[in-house]
Design an enzyme around this catalytic site. Structure first.
Site, PDB file in Angstrom:
ATOM      1  N   GLY A  64       4.517  13.795  22.134  1.00  0.00           N
ATOM      2  CA  GLY A  64       5.012  13.174  20.920  1.00  0.00           C
ATOM      3  C   GLY A  64       4.849  14.081  19.724  1.00  0.00           C
ATOM      4  O   GLY A  64       4.338  15.204  19.824  1.00  0.00           O
ATOM      5  N   GLY A  66       3.907  13.981  15.325  1.00  0.00           N
ATOM      6  CA  GLY A  66       3.330  13.191  14.254  1.00  0.00           C
ATOM      7  C   GLY A  66       3.207  13.993  12.987  1.00  0.00           C
ATOM      8  O   GLY A  66       3.729  15.107  12.862  1.00  0.00           O
ATOM      9  N   GLY A  67       2.517  13.405  12.025  1.00  0.00           N
ATOM     10  CA  GLY A  67       2.346  14.057  10.744  1.00  0.00           C
ATOM     11  C   GLY A  67       1.576  15.357  10.845  1.00  0.00           C
ATOM     12  O   GLY A  67       1.741  16.262  10.025  1.00  0.00           O
ATOM     13  N   VAL A  71       2.217  17.114  19.941  1.00  0.00           N
ATOM     14  CA  VAL A  71       1.136  16.877  20.897  1.00  0.00           C
ATOM     15  C   VAL A  71       1.672  17.117  22.302  1.00  0.00           C
ATOM     16  O   VAL A  71       2.739  16.607  22.661  1.00  0.00           O
ATOM     17  CB  VAL A  71       0.573  15.448  20.786  1.00  0.00           C
ATOM     18  CG1 VAL A  71      -0.611  15.275  21.742  1.00  0.00           C
ATOM     19  CG2 VAL A  71       0.140  15.158  19.360  1.00  0.00           C
ATOM     20  N   LYS A  86      -2.976  19.371  20.542  1.00  0.00           N
ATOM     21  CA  LYS A  86      -2.243  19.057  19.316  1.00  0.00           C
ATOM     22  C   LYS A  86      -2.020  20.350  18.550  1.00  0.00           C
ATOM     23  O   LYS A  86      -2.972  20.981  18.091  1.00  0.00           O
ATOM     24  CB  LYS A  86      -3.015  18.047  18.473  1.00  0.00           C
ATOM     25  CG  LYS A  86      -2.286  17.622  17.194  1.00  0.00           C
ATOM     26  CD  LYS A  86      -3.024  16.515  16.453  1.00  0.00           C
ATOM     27  CE  LYS A  86      -2.904  15.201  17.191  1.00  0.00           C
ATOM     28  NZ  LYS A  86      -3.417  14.057  16.403  1.00  0.00           N
ATOM     29  N   ASP A 180      -8.219   5.045  10.109  1.00  0.00           N
ATOM     30  CA  ASP A 180      -6.801   4.866  10.429  1.00  0.00           C
ATOM     31  C   ASP A 180      -6.661   4.152  11.767  1.00  0.00           C
ATOM     32  O   ASP A 180      -5.854   4.538  12.621  1.00  0.00           O
ATOM     33  CB  ASP A 180      -6.083   6.218  10.460  1.00  0.00           C
ATOM     34  CG  ASP A 180      -4.553   6.064  10.464  1.00  0.00           C
ATOM     35  OD1 ASP A 180      -4.067   5.007  10.020  1.00  0.00           O
ATOM     36  OD2 ASP A 180      -3.859   6.987  10.918  1.00  0.00           O
TER      37      ASP A 180
END
Length: 834
Positions: A64, A66-67, A71, A86, A180
């Site tokens: 995936g 992300g910010g 990953v 990551k 988070d």
């Protein structure tokens, strides 16, 4: 349809309004590609499947974006295991303060060692890129499960909720908060276990000044009021986020939504959430109360720690009758776990709904008191030794607590006329808080020993007490406050006191020393206990770690026979679980066992290891029989000896003896998952398929989290011609290596040969990355009707000394080959025919 975030480019479900990674408002779903923004962004480096990064990470697939960046699932060639890698965006990594902050966060997160928290490994720099590595979790994130299934069953909600609480409690006790917490950061693995991921923006409560003043961290839909105001937060902010997650699991919606991140933040700050029962009237009132208390605006009115939330959820769980279980009809659940060039999604699409139902059932049953295994009247003199509790301030001596209990179990098991359930059964109640009398009744014993350990400097305080099961009366208790090096004498004294209280007369060698001292080196003994602690976890990495500890122990004391034999047992475990090819582990097991027997010829565990090596690697069945008999003569109630001897008896055609032995093994260790599963396996190999299904269903009821149950019952269904039942049993675990060959075989038998061929091609193509049994490959070719290829792979199996060949004579999947002269020759080479 997935919606791509315009900021971080991560994929989000179409029902989500804000990005789960960075919180950016998402565009409305369209039937055409979204218009690209003109925002200037630094390109993120992509790693191709099959590429090697940093000289050690073989890229398997992209998981995936992300910010932070991309990953990947990767194979770490140094530690020989899969990890999540990551790759940090260049614009993020270019800030030295950010990288320094990430390094500090990795250091903090690595302090958290808990089964419900994803392990963080390291941060590094290679090939002009910064990266972070962490534990790879095979499973599905909670957000996807909620989207696919709607509101979760009560059982699933409580199980996942309690596990999240456990992980948070551990992190908070170390001064680390998440900041988070959201369903996207919670993975549910193949066994229904929840793992909190990405403590990537975690902060130590004690470390101030890491985050700039006025900076709002978190995802809008899950942030606490204090986060919305960019105020200083503490662990109670995670409690609030937990409340949002519980709300969403119960209702399939978050308490607050809006058009902008700011509007949602303002609702968290000033709007009262609606009672979740308005959206799901089936949830208990108590659960609504728990959720709303977590969502209090004033943090002082919330639960003050995660353990309190867990206790409340536990109370609800205990009040639910098993007949009230309701599993809602749900949408398909897609697993992230795929092998190289092998798309599980394609295979699972038609019947993935079964996966969610089984996962929900597994999670539901995790919190329900399990039904008792069949038992008789408790023996007149019997005792269960429970794992001792670690009372040390740092909580870092669990290995010592388990070791003391295991040592006492082994010592007392040798006392004539004293019944002692095996370690696995006694330890199955660990951390569950069940009443002593309930435990005693389930284990079919009249007494239970429990205790605690507290280590402070060089002092050791051990408390032990013996309880009567019938009335809960304390028969004996004592406290020991001595130096650490007195641990062996303490254990011996406890064992003797128990024997005295139970009025058992010691005979022969028992009179001199109940707890045998295999070493007087305290440091070596401590390393040995750590090795046993990790070996008993049975997973691949844990086994490898246990071997390291056993080796260190014998380095400290070269005459430590028990550590050699346990090292051999760890190597056998790696082989029998197909973690490594036989020739990589069994010769080392034999060497360790022989070394142990040179030092102590009467060490039963070493004889078991040697018997296992002779049976599964050398195919020397008479030699294995001799070693098993020796082990059983030395320790008649050793459940492991009877367990593996049952298979030798079955392989040798002694069916009645095999059944007798496996049932005895289960009686000696009734709550050991593998032994219960293998009762069904022995009946399967004997040809009694109805009894095999009956026993495996009992095992599933007792141990729904034990995945071997499902592949075993699938194999029985296949021989019964129930192909659909078999496939449905396998599919929820199809990404797990153990299940892939059986799935291909099932497709082959059911006529879906294209699917079987696709999986088979990937199994053969990936044998260099992960070990697959050549016999399992031959079985797939049998299902496809290709005898030539089947015999070719059986030849490879013989060259590799594949452990499954030991059961060649009774393995029913190979029945179509038995009339061929080549099969008779193979039996002769394996030693099963003259």
């Amino acid at each position: 349809m997935a919606i791509k975030c315009p900021t971080c480019h991560s994929d989000n479900h179409e029902a989500v309004k804000f990005c789960g990674e960075c919180g950016t408002q998402l565009p409305a779903p369209q039937n055409h590609p979204p218009v690209m923004t003109e925002t200037l962004q630094t390109p993120v480096r992509e790693l191709a499947t099959g590429a090697t990064f940093a000289g050690r990470y073989q890229i398997i697939e992209e998981l995936g974006r992300g910010g932070m960046g991309r990953v990947y699932k990767a194979f770490d060639t140094k530690i020989k295991e899969k990890v999540a890698l990551k790759l940090i965006k260049p614009e993020v990594a270019s800030d030295k303060e950010t990288i320094e902050r990430f390094s500090n966060e990795i250091r903090l997160a690595r302090r958290i060692g808990h089964r419900n928290v994803c392990k963080m490994f390291d941060i590094g720099e290679a090939e002009e890129a910064h990266f972070i590595t962490m534990e790879y979790v095979h499973g599905e994130d909670l957000k996807s499960m909620i989207h696919m299934s709607g509101s979760l069953s009560l059982g699933m909600l409580l199980s996942v909720g309690k596990q999240i609480c456990d992980g948070l409690a551990e992190a908070h006790s170390l001064g680390v908060i998440h900041r988070d917490l959201k369903p996207q950061n919670i993975m549910i693995d193949k066994n229904g276990n929840a793992k909190i991921m990405d403590f990537g923006i975690a902060r130590s409560v004690k470390d101030k000044g890491i985050t700039g003043a006025g900076v709002m961290i978190g995802t809008p839909e899950y942030m606490s009021p204090e986060q919305a105001e960019a105020k200083e937060v503490d662990h109670r902010s995670d409690i609030y986020s937990l409340g949002v997650i519980l709300y969403e699991m119960a209702t399939s919606r978050v308490p607050f939504s809006g058009e902008t991140a700011l509007s949602i933040a303002m609702k968290h700050k000033g709007e009262v959430p609606k009672n979740p029962k308005q959206f799901n009237p089936h949830i208990p009132d108590d659960l609504s109360g728990i959720i709303l208390k977590c969502l209090e605006k004033d943090r002082t009115k919330r639960y003050q720690n995660a353990s309190d939330v867990r206790s409340e959820l536990e109370k609800i769980g205990k009040g639910i009758p098993t007949t009230d279980r309701v599993i809602p009809e749900v949408k398909p659940l897609t697993s992230r776990e795929i092998t190289v060039k092998f798309s599980i999604r394609k295979l699972l699409a038609p019947v993935l709904i079964v996966a969610v139902i089984v996962l929900a059932a597994v999670a539901y049953w995790l919190f329900i008191p399990k039904k008792q295994a069949p038992s008789t009247v408790a023996p007149k003199r019997s005792i269960a030794v429970l794992p001792f509790v670690d009372l040390s301030p740092a909580k870092e001596h669990e290995y010592l607590c388990d070791g003391i209990a295991e040592t006492l179990i082994n010592a007392l098991s040798r006392v004539k006329d004293l019944h002692v359930p095996g370690r696995t059964s006694a330890f199955s109640f660990k951390g569950k808080g069940e009443d002593i009398r309930e435990i005693g009744q389930k284990l079919n014993v009249e007494t239970v020993l429990e205790g605690s350990v507290q280590v402070s400097g060089d002092r050791l305080r051990v408390t032990a007490r013996l309880m009567n099961v019938d009335d809960g009366y304390q028969l004996w208790s004592d406290n020991y406050d001595q130096k650490n090096d007195e641990i062996l004498s303490i254990q011996d004294d406890i064992a003797r006191k128990i024997v005295d209280v139970l009025e058992i007369k010691l005979l022969g060698k028992e009179q001199t020393q109940l707890v045998k001292h295999y070493t007087e080196n305290r440091e070596a003994y401590s390393l040995y206990l750590k090795g046993r602690y990790y070996w008993n976890k049975r997973e691949k990495d844990d086994n490898l770690k246990s071997i390291e500890y056993f080796q260190e122990a014998v380095n400290k004391d070269p005459s430590y026979a028990l550590s050699y034999s346990s090292m051999g047992m760890a190597y056998v475990t790696l082989g029998t679980n197909l973690f490594f090819p036989s020739n990589e582990v069994f010769p080392r097991a034999k060497k360790a066992a022989q070394k142990a027997l040179e030092i102590d010829p009467n060490l039963d565990e070493a004889h078991i290891v040697l018997a296992a090596e002779l049976m599964w690697y050398e195919f020397d069945f008479p030699g294995a029989e001799k070693e098993f008999k020796k082990a059983i003569d030395l320790s008649p109630r050793n459940a492991d000896a009877h367990h593996w001897h049952a298979f030798l008896s079955m392989y040798s055609g002694r069916t009645e003896e095999a059944i007798k032995e496996i049932l005895l093994a289960r009686d000696l260790d009734p709550f050991a998952p593998r032994k219960n599963t293998d009762v069904g396996q022995i009946f399967f190999l004997s040809g009694d398929y109805p009894r095999a299904v009956e026993e495996l269903k009992k095992s599933i009821e007792l141990f729904p989290e034990h995945s071997s149950n499902y592949v075993r019952i699938a194999e029985v269904y296949l021989q019964m011609g129930k192909y659909r039942d078999a496939i449905q049993s396998i599919l929820p675990f199809a990404g797990q290596q153990d299940f892939v060959p059986t799935l291909a075989y099932a497709y082959a038998l059911s006529g879906e040969k294209a699917k079987a061929q696709e999986i088979l091609g990937n199994i053969i193509g990936n044998r260099g990355l992960k070990y697959f049994s050549a016999v399992q490959i031959a079985r797939i070719y049998v299902g496809l009707g290709d005898k030539m290829q089947a015999f070719y792979w059986l030849g490879i199996a013989l060259a590799e000394a594949d452990i499954i060949l030991a059961g060649l004579k009774v393995f029913p999947a190979l029945d179509p080959l038995r009339s061929d002269p080549r099969f008779t020759e193979l039996l002769r080479k394996v030693g099963l025919e003259k």
